[in-house]
Design an enzyme around this catalytic site. Structure first.
Site, PDB file in Angstrom:
ATOM      1  CB  SER A 190     -27.047  -1.735  66.801  1.00 40.20           C
ATOM      2  OG  SER A 190     -28.186  -0.868  66.880  1.00 40.20           O
TER       3      SER A 190
ATOM      4  CG  ASP B 198     -25.937   3.224  60.996  1.00 38.60           C
ATOM      5  OD1 ASP B 198     -25.400   1.967  61.381  1.00 38.60           O
ATOM      6  OD2 ASP B 198     -26.857   3.335  61.692  1.00 38.60           O
TER       7      ASP B 198
ATOM      8  CG  HIS C  23     -27.914  -0.625  61.804  1.00 32.67           C
ATOM      9  ND1 HIS C  23     -27.208   0.356  62.580  1.00 32.67           N
ATOM     10  CD2 HIS C  23     -28.294  -1.279  62.998  1.00 32.67           C
ATOM     11  CE1 HIS C  23     -27.220   0.524  63.863  1.00 32.67           C
ATOM     12  NE2 HIS C  23     -27.974  -0.504  64.052  1.00 32.67           N
TER      13      HIS C  23
END
Length: 397
Positions: A179, A276, A344
């Site tokens: 991330s 995502d 994610h």
């Protein structure tokens, strides 16, 4: 605007003995204690609230004793004083609020059955407490509130702390992150290489960090505006790739991976979902672009998306693949794994990294593909077919 992390979707059980035991009694997940960087003060490297930065290190063994894997923690960003002040009072802005033990699973596991290529490496989890993907260098003080935007110095302080612990004579090394940490990998990849021996095999992996410079459903550049505020507030621009910033008319765009990627010289692997979840919720359909909340049901359950919404999501996938076209077609040293799961971050979770039911493209797991790429065993560029064709996905929505 405050773009928060989706860490609430991750559930971690913290218990204070060195191993976690699964339902079958198998000891397969490791808890690793925190190390505060005591020498960080010499560099002025502080978390948002002035606390010391930190990492978690689990030593390698056997054939991996001279190999190193560094993993940037993720957790969103802050781009104004209010959101950064709020963040400074949380585990994403201060080591004072962080759990002192961190679960090492997936790519950080020390079990060969769950992490066949990197299990015996020295593995490091770098804690995230600056709010700018480890790239800022500024300070704010208004007579009452003090904030340190020192992500760049935190990165340097941690590297300097690790070099004498063995990183300085690494034979193999990989910088990775998830991330906001995956974005940090793009920003610091070549700098990481510069610290290591010339004959070391050094590569970088970004997991869910390929954030697109994409217009939202209202045709606004919501994420671009958000990053502009972040870059200005935290003094990021001088730390962006100088070859990139000298080329683009708008240098701040080099914070986006798609613009920085062509200038990265170190071999790179991109692991990302074409759908995502973070980007779906905050870049493509941020709350500001959907005031009547027409997308709420679709965001919560992809099977509730109507035809028009699915077409927009398919368009987002196409835009991601277009942004990656040159990377896919022209590079022989690099790798990628773009699947079609609504998720994610997939490298730190055992179920998605390497397990019997892990996601697959052409029957290859993420761990197998990354390992093939790092060790040059096979061509490692996998692109999934469009949703809903993949039946191996672990969807988060």
């Amino acid at each position: 605007m405050n773009v928060n992390s989706i860490s609430g979707l991750k559930f971690v059980l913290f218990i204070f003995w060195p191993w976690l035991v699964n339902s079958k009694g198998e000891q397969n997940r490791l808890l690793v204690n925190m190390t505060l960087v005591q020498n960080a003060t010499a560099l002025g490297a502080y978390c948002l609230d002035g606390s010391l930065p930190a990492y978690h290190l689990h030593r390698g063994f056997g054939a991996g004793v001279d190999n190193w894997l560094l993993q940037f923690e993720g957790g969103g960003w802050c781009n104004d004083i209010k959101s950064c002040l709020d963040r400074s009072k949380s585990n994403h802005g201060s080591t004072r609020y962080m759990n002192k033990w961190e679960v090492f699973s997936g790519i950080l596991s020390n079990n060969a059955s769950f992490n066949p290529d990197f299990y015996n490496w020295n593995r490091v989890k770098i804690r995230y407490c600056d709010g700018a993907s480890f790239s800022g260098d500024a300070k704010f003080y208004n007579g009452t509130s003090l904030l340190y935007f020192r992500g760049q110095r935190i990165w340097q302080a941690i590297i300097l702390d690790l070099l004498p612990k063995g990183l300085g004579h690494a034979k193999k090394a990989m910088l990775s992150g998830c991330s906001a940490g995956g974005l940090a990998t793009f920003l610091h990849c070549d700098n990481f290489t510069s610290y290591l021996p010339k004959n070391a095999s050094v590569k970088c992996l970004s997991d869910a960090g390929f954030f697109l410079d994409e217009r939202d459903i209202a045709l606004n550049h919501t994420m671009r505006s958000f990053y502009e505020g972040l870059i200005t507030l935290q003094g990021v621009e001088p730390n962006l790739n100088q070859n990139c910033t000298s080329t683009l008319y708008y240098p701040h765009l080099c914070f986006f991976p798609q613009y920085a990627l062509p200038f990265i010289e170190t071999p790179f692997f991109i692991l990302n979902s074409a759908y995502d979840v973070y980007q779906f919720h905050h870049i493509l359909v941020p709350p500001s672009s959907d005031p009547r909340r027409h997308w709420d049901h679709c965001k919560l359950n992809v099977t509730a998306c109507d035809t028009s919404q699915l077409n927009i999501l398919q368009g987002f996938r196409i835009d991601m693949l277009t942004a990656l076209r040159d990377f896919y077609q022209n590079s022989t040293r690099d790798g990628m794994y773009i699947n079609s799961c609504f998720t994610h971050c997939q490298s730190e979770t055992q179920d998605t990294w390497f397990a019997a039911g892990s996601p697959r493209i052409h029957n290859k797991t993420i761990a197998e593909t990354v390992g093939d790429w790092y060790f040059r065993r096979n061509i490692s560029k996998e692109i999934d077919c469009a949703y809903p064709c993949d039946t191996t996905c672990h969807h988060m929505i």
